[in-house]
Design a protein around this motif. Structure first.
Motif, short mmCIF file in Angstrom:
data_model
loop_
_atom_site.label_atom_id
_atom_site.label_comp_id
_atom_site.label_asym_id
_atom_site.label_seq_id
_atom_site.Cartn_x
_atom_site.Cartn_y
_atom_site.Cartn_z
N VAL B 75 -0.21 -22.49 -11.20
CA VAL B 75 -1.04 -23.26 -10.28
C VAL B 75 -1.28 -24.60 -10.95
O VAL B 75 -2.14 -24.72 -11.82
N VAL B 76 -0.50 -25.61 -10.55
CA VAL B 76 -0.57 -26.89 -11.24
C VAL B 76 -1.48 -27.83 -10.47
O VAL B 76 -1.12 -28.33 -9.40
N PHE B 77 -2.65 -28.05 -10.98
CA PHE B 77 -3.63 -28.92 -10.33
C PHE B 77 -3.67 -30.25 -11.06
O PHE B 77 -4.04 -30.30 -12.23
N GLY B 79 -1.45 -31.92 -12.43
CA GLY B 79 -0.67 -31.95 -13.67
C GLY B 79 -0.96 -30.83 -14.65
O GLY B 79 -0.20 -30.66 -15.61
N THR B 80 -2.03 -30.09 -14.47
CA THR B 80 -2.33 -29.01 -15.44
C THR B 80 -2.17 -27.64 -14.80
O THR B 80 -2.67 -27.43 -13.69
N ASP B 81 -1.52 -26.75 -15.51
CA ASP B 81 -1.38 -25.39 -14.99
C ASP B 81 -2.65 -24.62 -15.28
O ASP B 81 -2.84 -24.08 -16.38
N ILE B 82 -3.54 -24.54 -14.33
CA ILE B 82 -4.83 -23.91 -14.60
C ILE B 82 -4.73 -22.39 -14.65
O ILE B 82 -5.62 -21.73 -15.17
N ALA B 83 -3.66 -21.83 -14.13
CA ALA B 83 -3.52 -20.38 -14.21
C ALA B 83 -3.32 -19.95 -15.65
O ALA B 83 -3.62 -18.81 -16.02
N ALA B 84 -2.82 -20.86 -16.45
CA ALA B 84 -2.55 -20.53 -17.85
C ALA B 84 -3.73 -20.83 -18.76
O ALA B 84 -3.70 -20.52 -19.93
N LEU B 85 -4.77 -21.44 -18.21
CA LEU B 85 -5.91 -21.80 -19.05
C LEU B 85 -6.83 -20.61 -19.27
O LEU B 85 -7.05 -19.82 -18.37
N PRO B 86 -7.40 -20.50 -20.47
CA PRO B 86 -8.43 -19.47 -20.67
C PRO B 86 -9.69 -19.83 -19.90
O PRO B 86 -9.92 -21.00 -19.59
N ALA B 87 -10.50 -18.82 -19.63
CA ALA B 87 -11.68 -19.01 -18.78
C ALA B 87 -12.58 -20.14 -19.24
O ALA B 87 -13.13 -20.89 -18.45
N LYS B 88 -12.72 -20.26 -20.55
CA LYS B 88 -13.64 -21.29 -21.07
C LYS B 88 -13.21 -22.70 -20.69
O LYS B 88 -14.02 -23.58 -20.47
N LYS B 89 -11.90 -22.91 -20.59
CA LYS B 89 -11.42 -24.27 -20.34
C LYS B 89 -11.43 -24.62 -18.86
O LYS B 89 -11.06 -25.72 -18.46
#
Lengths: 328, 325, 322
Positions: B75-77, B79-89
């Protein structure tokens, strides 16, 4: 002779904040085999009207009054409970919005079908069973005999609604009332169910009252339509007349704010304001606070019933013929 | 902020839920609520996600917002793939994407005055602290057409339309770029629905918002969307512009769906050709092999059972996943 | 009055900006939790049963505090010459087998019973609520561990557990409070956990998460205030249960020690004299019943008052935009 005659039906509920007039002077007739639509938003009184006709509203706290409430010669207002019970199911049948709630979850489908049959028609268990299978096949449930022993929760929403229709039509009622019967269903299932009801009632000659907030549904199914607002019928007539030549501020507003899947780009004209307060029994038009075609007279006098060609009536003082062109 | 780049790109989004399992025996197959959804969303546009119950459209919306973490996909929002981000970020992204729910009253805490809910939104992200706070809240309430004295009310004292406006107001308070409307108008009366739809469109024009409009009501979806994506059993079966979706729908499911939508016009309604589908929806835990729609499809052929049809290009922006088009 | 939303949002914002200097900066009152509490209080006071319960309880507490001024008799002073006297003008509720004024003993005894009730409630709340919320919120192993611990305590018959604790630690008032409190913690924790679990699934919690609210904020601002109702009801039950438990313990000789007065103690002593001096038995019984009844009415009233649907900020809905 008309199948159902309703004149001056009023259903009110007393609460500590005042009297709520859910149905406020509703009158209409229904011919045998006719398909009538009852259209309105929540709070318009369409469901309560149907329940009042069938005397299914709990009285008290409700109070149902009418000048005349006649079904096939029987006065439904003054009938005794036994007569009413006889009429319900075999004279007038009703299907509701949520089939999961109207079917008994602990009884099998077969049992619920045969129960109705045995109550109204004098047949024995075996004959009832055969008839039940016939009915399930009639509504398009495959492997009907096997499904007699199934429970409602084992069926999908569409199938349950079919069962409801089977139960409703089992005793050949002369009138079927469908109260938002397809609202909870997916649109493709809705199409199936609507088609089913249309075919069956045509074949059996059953009159139908379709209660819905969905104008499209009513446009396709009904011969005549009653538009309800704040417990009153504000417009009534053949479906083409009401849709193409609406003659009440509310009807025109309702049509104007309904999006159509076959038209893009036409902006929606919302009806401003809030839903009506049913405790307020105004002598003026109940739609006045939200109406954008109101004329000065609307603020002074009660709207009179005006008649238009084709058995079309509306409770509106304004002349809306100039707005008709934009609807086609 | 590169205006030419899409705001959101979803690739192969999948959300699988584990079915409840018994103590013995193998684990039952997972429920594939969303099974490979991909699309791009341009800034300032509206994508309508339409389908019937069980198609996975709401789950898609939640998964994009990371309210449910996807099982797979990107899920690239911006420019950033937020699906790959840990919850804190995810915190800073929460501000940029918001959601409006179907049940407006239920989405508001019943024991808080509604003004507090908007204040809370500002508090969470530290916006407009101090003197300007009151003014900002008034501004926000004005934006959604709610008189400021209603801020003291509790949710049960508001009508459905008013409650939905408050929900929209709360979403706007954090100044998002993307708003997911999950059946946001489905529970409202027709007249109120039209008010809210108009409000959403106005807000989009004024504030440059991007919407994902999820609904089962094709009429509303076609009205408000620029692009429409039709979902069935966890997949997108067709994507087209609002212009083409009605006139040139290609996928048999889209066509059946469109033919089933009632039109408030007696002559048109009675003259229509209806494509009535047979049978019921298969279970998302056990979708049919090959094309998922084949069990109900009026034009199914043998090849449909063999493999899952890929999205076929029909016109710019118009794709349909069907072997028969 | 038909308002329309035809003005564009920018126009509105611009118009508003022009007015901004005329409006005080904090015109929107930052309404806090107090609003809900205030409305709940108002709703509570509209309930006659609940209000009477509150009044009775308040009077009992006042009487307990004002004991020395109400009755000048010493509750522990033995005066055998006056023993077992029926109610009279001098001794309004009569005297007991040691000649002590029953009214005095009840008044001083209520200090014990009421404070036990309050302390037990405070104790069980401070442990039961956090344990239940943490379990319901965090799920998984934490939840399992905490709940199994609570289950372990629940397997003991409450009175037996209390008896054991007091037996081990000695019949001190503090130990009695501790025992009863420990027994009530698991019950409260269970209820709180169940409520937390269902509150977590509510849409407004999802909405708060979507806004980016931290779990702590969600727990305190959204979940806690929405599970207060069943907690409060359980606390009133706990209050009554504590009074009765203390009475039972004292009855068994493990609570208040002679010659100190307490409702349970007096009840125990009155057993022997039931036929000859019924007032000895009836007085503490009536008092306990009064206390428990009033607390129950308060509990019912609170449950209704804490339902937000009964809160009304305005008498009528005013006309608004849309």
């Amino acid at each position: 002779m008309a199948l159902l005659t309703v004149r001056g039906l009023t259903t009110s509920f007393s609460t500590d904040q005042g009297i709520i007039r859910a149905v406020n002077g509703v009158s209409f007739t229904l011919e045998p085999g006719e398909v009538l639509g009852l259209v309105g938003e929540s709070g318009s009184g369409k469901s309560v009207t149907a329940l009042s006709i069938m005397r299914l509203v709990r009285e008290p706290p409700a109070k149902v009054q009418a000048e005349l409430l006649d079904f096939e010669g029987t006065d439904l207002l003054r009938a005794d409970p036994r007569t009413l019970r006889d009429i319900r199911g075999s004279g007038i049948a009703m299907i509701f919005q949520d089939p999961m709630r109207s079917l008994n979850p602990v009884l099998t489908i077969g049992r619920q079908l045969t129960e109705t049959l045995v109550r109204h028609i004098n047949i024995d268990g075996n004959a009832a069973r055969r008839r039940a299978i016939e009915l399930l096949e009639m509504v398009g449930i495959p492997m009907a005999e096997k499904h007699l022993g199934s429970y409602p929760h084992q069926f999908s929403g569409g199938m349950r609604q079919r069962v409801m229709i089977a139960i409703a039509l089992s005793c050949n009622p002369r009138l079927l009332i469908a109260d938002e019967a397809t609202t909870a269903l997916d649109v493709t299932i809705q199409a199936q169910i609507v088609e089913l009801v249309r075919t069956l009632t045509k074949n059996l000659g059953t009159a139908v009252i379709w209660i819905s907030h969905d104008l499209g549904l009513v446009a396709g199914l009904c011969d005549r339509v009653n538009v309800m607002y704040a417990g009153r019928i504000v417009e009534t007539g053949p479906v083409r007349e009401v849709f193409y030549r609406p003659s009440h501020g509310y009807t025109i507003g309702l049509i104007g704010c309904t999006p159509r899947v076959d038209r893009v780009g036409t902006p929606l004209k919302p009806i401003n304001g809030l839903p009506p307060n049913l405790m307020d029994d105004t002598p003026l038009c109940p739609f006045l606070p939200r109406c954008d075609v109101a004329i000065p007279a609307c603020h002074r006098v009660r709207p009179e019933l005006r008649s238009f060609p084709g058995g079309h009536f509306a409770n509106c003082l304004a002349d809306l013929t100039s707005r008709h062109a934009e609807l086609r | 902020m590169d205006l030419a780049k899409p705001l959101l790109t979803v690739e192969g989004l999948a959300v699988h839920f584990a079915s409840p399992r018994t103590a013995f025996g193998p684990a039952p197959s997972p429920i594939r609520a969303v099974d490979g959804v991909s699309f791009t969303l341009a800034r300032g546009s509206t994508l309508g996600l339409v389908g019937e119950s069980g198609c996975g459209k709401s789950t898609t919306g939640y998964a994009i917002l990371q309210l449910i973490r996807p099982t797979a996909g990107r899920v690239v929002f911006d420019g950033t793939d937020i699906a790959a981000l840990p919850a804190k970020k995810l915190r800073p992204f929460r501000r940029r994407m918001q959601i409006i729910f179907q049940d407006s009253a239920a989405s508001l805490n019943p024991r808080m005055p509604v003004g507090d809910l908007i204040t809370e939104a500002l508090d969470i992200h530290g916006l407009h602290r101090g003197a300007g706070r009151g003014r900002r809240i008034r501004q926000l309430l004005d934006l959604v057409g709610i008189a400021s004295h209603l801020a003291e009310r509790f949710p049960h004292e508001l009508s459905g339309g008013q409650a939905q406006r408050i929900a929209i107001c709360r979403a706007l308070a954090v100044e998002p770029e993307l708003i997911v409307c999950d059946e946001a108008v489905s529970a409202l009366d027709l007249s109120i629905q039209a008010q809210i739809v108009n409000l959403l469109q106005e807000l989009q024009r004024e504030l440059g918002l991007t919407y994902i409009f999820i609904s089962h009501d094709l009429s509303v979806v076609r009205h408000i969307s620029d692009e429409v994506a039709v979902m069935y059993l966890g997949r997108i079966v067709e994507t087209a512009s609002r212009q083409r979706i009605f006139d040139a729908a290609a996928h048999p499911y889209s066509r059946a769906l469109l033919s089933a939508v009632p039109i408030p016009d007696p002559d048109v309604e009675r003259a229509r050709e209806r494509i009535i589908l047979s049978g019921d929806l298969p279970s998302p835990a056990n979708p049919p092999s090959g094309c998922r729609f084949r069990t109900r499809c009026p034009v199914v052929i043998e090849a449909c059972a063999a493999k899952d049809p890929p999205a076929k290009f029909l016109a710019p922006g118009h794709f349909a996943a069907c072997l028969r088009v | 009055m038909a308002f329309s939303i035809r003005e564009s949002a920018t126009e509105m914002a611009v118009n508003f900006a022009n007015d901004s200097d005329k409006i005080a900066p904090d015109e929107i009152p930052t309404v806090r939790f107090a609003t809900g509490a205030r409305l709940a209080a108002r709703q509570f006071l509209r309930n006659p049963a609940a209000t009477s319960g509150l009044v009775v309880l308040a009077l009992l507490c006042l009487a307990a505090i004002a004991a020395p001024w109400i009755s000048h008799f010493d509750p522990v002073q033995i005066k055998l010459s006056a023993k077992l006297k029926p109610p009279s003008w001098e001794h309004l509720l009569g005297t007991d087998h040691f000649g002590r004024d029953v009214l005095s003993r009840l008044l001083y005894g209520s200090r014990v019973s009421l404070s036990i009730g309050l302390l037990v409630v405070a104790f069980s709340t401070s442990f039961g609520v956090p344990i239940g919320m943490v379990a319901g919120f965090m799920r998984g192993h934490v939840e399992n561990g905490l709940m199994r611990l609570m289950d372990a305590f629940l397997t003991f018959p409450p009175l037996l557990l209390a008896v054991t604790i007091v037996g081990l630690l000695g019949p001190d008032l503090r130990n009695v409070m501790l025992a009863i409190g420990i027994v009530q913690v698991p019950v409260l924790a269970r209820i709180v956990r169940a409520c937390t679990l269902s509150a977590r699934e509510e849409v407004y919690v999802a909405a708060a998460s979507a806004l980016g609210a931290s779990p702590l904020r969600i727990a305190t601002r959204h979940i806690l205030r929405n599970i207060l109702s069943p907690i409060v009801v359980q606390l009133t039950i706990g209050f009554s249960a504590a009074i009765i438990a203390e009475a039972s313990l004292s009855f068994l000789g493990l609570g208040t020690q002679p010659p100190n007065p307490s409702w349970g103690r007096d009840l125990a002593d009155a057993r022997r004299y039931m036929a000859d001096a019924p007032w000895l038995f009836l007085s503490p019984t009536a008092t306990i019943m009064l206390a428990v009844l009033s607390i129950n009415f308060i509990g019912d009233g609170l449950r209704d008052a804490l339902d937000p649907r009964s809160w009304r900020t305005r008498a009528r809905a005013a006309s608004v935009k849309g």
